[in-house]
Design an enzyme around this catalytic site. Structure first.
Site, PDB file in Angstrom:
ATOM      1  N   GLY A 172       0.820  -1.192   0.000  1.00  0.00           N
ATOM      2  CA  GLY A 172       0.000   0.000   0.000  1.00  0.00           C
ATOM      3  C   GLY A 172       0.853   1.240   0.000  1.00  0.00           C
ATOM      4  N   GLY A 208       0.761   5.598   1.363  1.00  0.00           N
ATOM      5  CA  GLY A 208       0.075   6.683   2.059  1.00  0.00           C
ATOM      6  C   GLY A 208       0.862   7.962   1.946  1.00  0.00           C
ATOM      7  N   GLY A 244       4.665   7.425   2.981  1.00  0.00           N
ATOM      8  CA  GLY A 244       5.556   6.470   2.348  1.00  0.00           C
ATOM      9  C   GLY A 244       4.815   5.262   1.817  1.00  0.00           C
ATOM     10  CB  VAL A 299       3.396  -0.360   3.457  1.00  0.00           C
ATOM     11  CG1 VAL A 299       3.597  -1.532   4.410  1.00  0.00           C
ATOM     12  CG2 VAL A 299       3.122   0.914   4.239  1.00  0.00           C
ATOM     13  CE  LYS A 354       4.075   3.568   7.692  1.00  0.00           C
ATOM     14  NZ  LYS A 354       3.397   4.405   8.711  1.00  0.00           N
ATOM     15  CG  ASP A 362      -6.048  10.041  10.762  1.00  0.00           C
ATOM     16  OD1 ASP A 362      -7.255  10.280  10.602  1.00  0.00           O
ATOM     17  OD2 ASP A 362      -5.261   9.880   9.817  1.00  0.00           O
TER      18      ASP A 362
END
Length: 747
Positions: free
Chosen positions: A460, A462, A465, A467, A481, A577
């Site tokens: 993934g 974000g 960075g 992953v 990550k 979050d």
């Protein structure tokens, strides 16, 4: 006549003896004989109450196998019906009182509920599943070997055999917190205490044997030892230590000890059954203050009792010591002032012990022992605390002078930055990381390239960075990550290493290691096989829809993780979050919170006070309420694919409540959710409680956990009035005022 009378009397006496003896012994034997000591596959067993009565079930055990004093089956809590697939030892003090104790469990991290299924499949797999027969909570690791028979020995060893009668797995090789007679403890194994007597999840206390020495320690990185003892009768040809012949290595247990257990308080005890129940004799020759958490963290333990360290005192003079430390100045005599100042400058030093010219750094501060020996008269304990400077009025001249000075300093810093910023800051940062005590493994960049196969399998991406999936040399899966961007990332990186590296909880994603080489900043996390929560609750595929019990457990897991961050850490940590993308699921659908230390808030999940007032941990409670609704309804909080009046979930939620149609909101992709709609709606009320506009009206996360565990009763008060305090529009603006003492890391 005399002969007939004697015969009649003898018959009556024999009859009476039979009537007195049979009801107890025959009944008990009959109950025990109902359960076999081994079973062949394929076969399956449900966690349900039997139609008859047995002494085992009076001791909260639902047996599958019984052999001697031991039973293997479902051992359930009387409090919340959480059940372990376990081996239990049982003994009857009389005909009416039966006592049991778990001596080994398979799923201490993942308790199951009623109707859970244990199945020995025709393919040779042993699986412990949830009530829906979907999620596997536990399965023994037997790579390439099938299982055809389960056998429980009279010593309490659960053994699994293949079709050729070869042992492919046994519980004696996988101890939890207990050893029974005939069981060995070998190097590489450890007893891990439970968090508490009522919670079987692994705590910090551990007990192991290595190189002829017993050690009791706090299972941190590195382990912090509070007890050592030679294994006096250990044979060099047999590195293991066996519990037999009244002894366990150098510990004398005697005839009475039925099992040895490492308790949640760090005590190692040999237990026997007495008239009042299972009673233990302490095997460790330690006084109470030698146990690291006797008085809790940041407290003083003395013969007078426990005292909490004042946050206004930097130095505590007197004979204080703690057997858990790392020496910094091992061969150098220094002053107490140097010891204190060096600790203040060290990234991971939480406290320093000064003793006769020597300084010891503590990366964790547990109970500090007050030692009354004259040899410790000059000891001092320096505990790092947060500094709260007093505000002082300043006149105009001082303000002007300060402003000019600040401008000059800024210009000077800018000049230095353009000259040597990159190299200097990177070296300082890496030096700081090098000096962190008790931190996770530090990897080189080349090592992580090999682990991830040159970053080829992306999981993934974000804002901070990408992953990647990786496999450590010993075979463990990890998520790596790779941080990108320059500048703020360095601060975030240090924040996350410092914060996550020192925090350990089952419902928080663990930081395995890190890499800091020049511009390469990487974090290595435990791998979560089922990815993030959003992929499971927002898809419309019925085959992937989660059932009610799994969703309920996920919600409880999130609550436990947040309660730990808010109330159980040394310093309160706010996540900022909480959203489905930051909730990760392992292979057994245990939920773990990720990304605390890097979070800044996401529109749609942000509490209304972000706009105007100081921020507290209740912003996480609000976000938790949003996530709970999303889990129960199977849709996003803001869904633009819906009609305009249904786009915002909170508005739809309030409208449906007013219409008395909350059941319409229950996720329709799951038949199981629909069949449990009444319970789902009750949980919606808990979400409403968390979503109050006034943050003071929201519950703490520990209260939410207690509500789930039925130790508090507040559902009666969750009525329609709570819905009147909901904020219907999502907040999409960041705050101007934040309490820095509560942040999870620099922003």
């Amino acid at each position: 006549m005399i002969m007939n009378t004697n015969t009649s009397s003898a018959f009556v006496m024999i009859t009476l003896l039979i009537l007195l003896i049979i009801p107890s012994s025959f009944f008990i034997d009959a109950e025990i004989m109902d359960y076999p000591s081994f079973v062949n596959g394929p076969n399956s067993w449900r966690n349900t109450l039997s139609t008859g009565y047995s002494f085992w079930e009076s001791g909260s055990v639902r047996p599958i196998l019984v052999s001697g004093m031991f039973a293997c089956g479902f051992h359930c809590s009387f409090v919340d019906e959480n059940c372990l697939f376990a081996v239990s030892i049982g003994s009857s003090k009389d005909n009416f009182d039966f006592s049991t104790q778990v001596v080994w469990s398979a799923n201490r991290k993942n308790p199951v509920q009623m109707q859970a299924l244990l199945e020995l499949t025709s393919e040779g797999k042993l699986n412990l599943k949830d009530a829906n027969d979907i999620v596997v909570f536990w399965s023994p690791s037997t790579p390439g070997k099938s299982i055809s028979r389960l056998n429980l020995t009279s010593e309490g060893n659960l053994m699994l055999f293949n079709e050729t009668n070869y042992i492919v797995w046994q519980s004696f090789d996988h101890p939890t917190d207990t050893l029974v007679r005939g069981q060995r403890l070998v190097p590489g194994q450890k007893l891990k205490a439970s968090v508490s007597p009522d919670d079987p999840i692994e705590g910090l206390y551990a007990f192991a044997v290595s190189r002829g020495v017993f050690t009791a320690n706090m299972d941190l990185n590195p382990p912090q030892i509070y007890y050592e003892r030679p294994v006096e009768d250990n044979n060099s040809d047999n590195p293991y230590v066996e519990f037999k012949n009244k002894r366990f290595g150098s510990f004398y247990v005697g005839d009475s000890g039925s099992f040895i257990q490492l308790g949640s308080d760090g005590h190692l005890k040999a237990y026997e059954l007495t008239e009042s129940g299972w009673e233990g004799i302490d095997l460790l020759d330690l006084d109470q203050c030698s146990y690291p958490l006797q008085c809790g963290k940041y407290s003083l333990c003395s013969k007078e009792g426990c005292t909490f360290c004042s946050s206004y005192s930097i130095g505590l003079k007197g004979g204080y010591s703690q057997p858990i430390y790392s020496s910094l100045f091992s061969d150098t005599i220094i002053t107490s002032e140097i010891c204190k100042e060096t600790c203040l400058k060290n990234c991971s030093c939480k406290a320093a012990i000064y003793n006769l010219g020597y300084c010891y750094f503590l990366s964790q501060v547990f109970s500090i022992e007050k030692n009354y020996s004259s040899d410790y008269y000059s000891n001092s304990a320096f505990i790092k605390v947060q500094n709260y400077p007093e505000k002082k009025r300043q006149n105009g001249a001082v303000i002007v002078a300060s402003t000019l000075g600040a401008v000059l300093v800024v210009l000077l810093i800018c000049g230095l930055f353009f000259l040597r910023a990159e190299k200097g800051f990177e070296e300082a940062e890496e030096h700081c990381l090098d000096n962190m005590l008790g931190m996770p493994t530090r990897f080189s960049y080349e090592e992580l390239k090999n682990i991830t196969k040159n970053f080829s399998n992306k999981l993934g991406e974000g804002g901070f960075g990408s992953v990647f999936h990786g496999i450590l040399p010993l075979g463990s899966d990890v998520a790596v990550k790779h941080q990108f961007n320059f500048g703020a990332v360095n601060k975030s990186f240090i924040a996350e290493v410092q914060t996550i590296g020192s925090i350990h909880h089952f419902n928080l994603v663990s930081l395995v290691g890190f890499c800091a080489e020049s511009s390469n900043k990487l974090l290595v996390y435990e791998y979560m096989a089922n990815g993030s929560l959003d992929r499971w609750i927002f898809n419309q595929n019925r085959d992937l829809a989660l059932g009610w019990q799994i969703r309920r457990k996920i919600i409880l897991d999130i609550a436990k993780g947040l309660a730990y961050l808010h109330e159980e850490c040394n310093q309160k940590i706010i996540h900022f979050d909480i959203k489905p993308q930051n909730i990760l699921l392992d292979e057994n659908f245990n939920a773990k919170i990720s990304d605390f230390g890097l979070s800044k808030g996401t529109p749609g999940y942000m509490a209304p006070e972000w706009l105007s007032s100081c921020i507290t941990e209740k912003v996480d409670v609000y976000s938790f309420g949003i996530v709970v609704l999303e889990i129960l309804c199977g849709r996003r909080n803001v869904d633009e694919s819906q009609q305009e009046e249904d786009m915002h979930l909170l508005g739809l939620f309030k409208r449906k409540q007013e219409e008395g149609q909350l059941m319409d909101l229950v996720d329709k992709c799951s038949d199981d959710m629909q069949s449990n709609a009444a319970e789902v709606v009750e949980l919606m009320k808990v979400a409403a409680w968390c979503l109050q506009t006034e943050y003071a009206r929201r519950p703490s996360m520990s209260t939410v956990v207690k509500l789930f565990e039925a130790s508090v009763d507040v559902t009666g008060g969750l009525n329609e009035d709570f819905l009147n305090g909901l904020t219907l529009e999502p907040v999409d603006t960041f705050p101007s005022i934040v309490l820095s003492s509560m942040l999870s890391g620099p922003r």
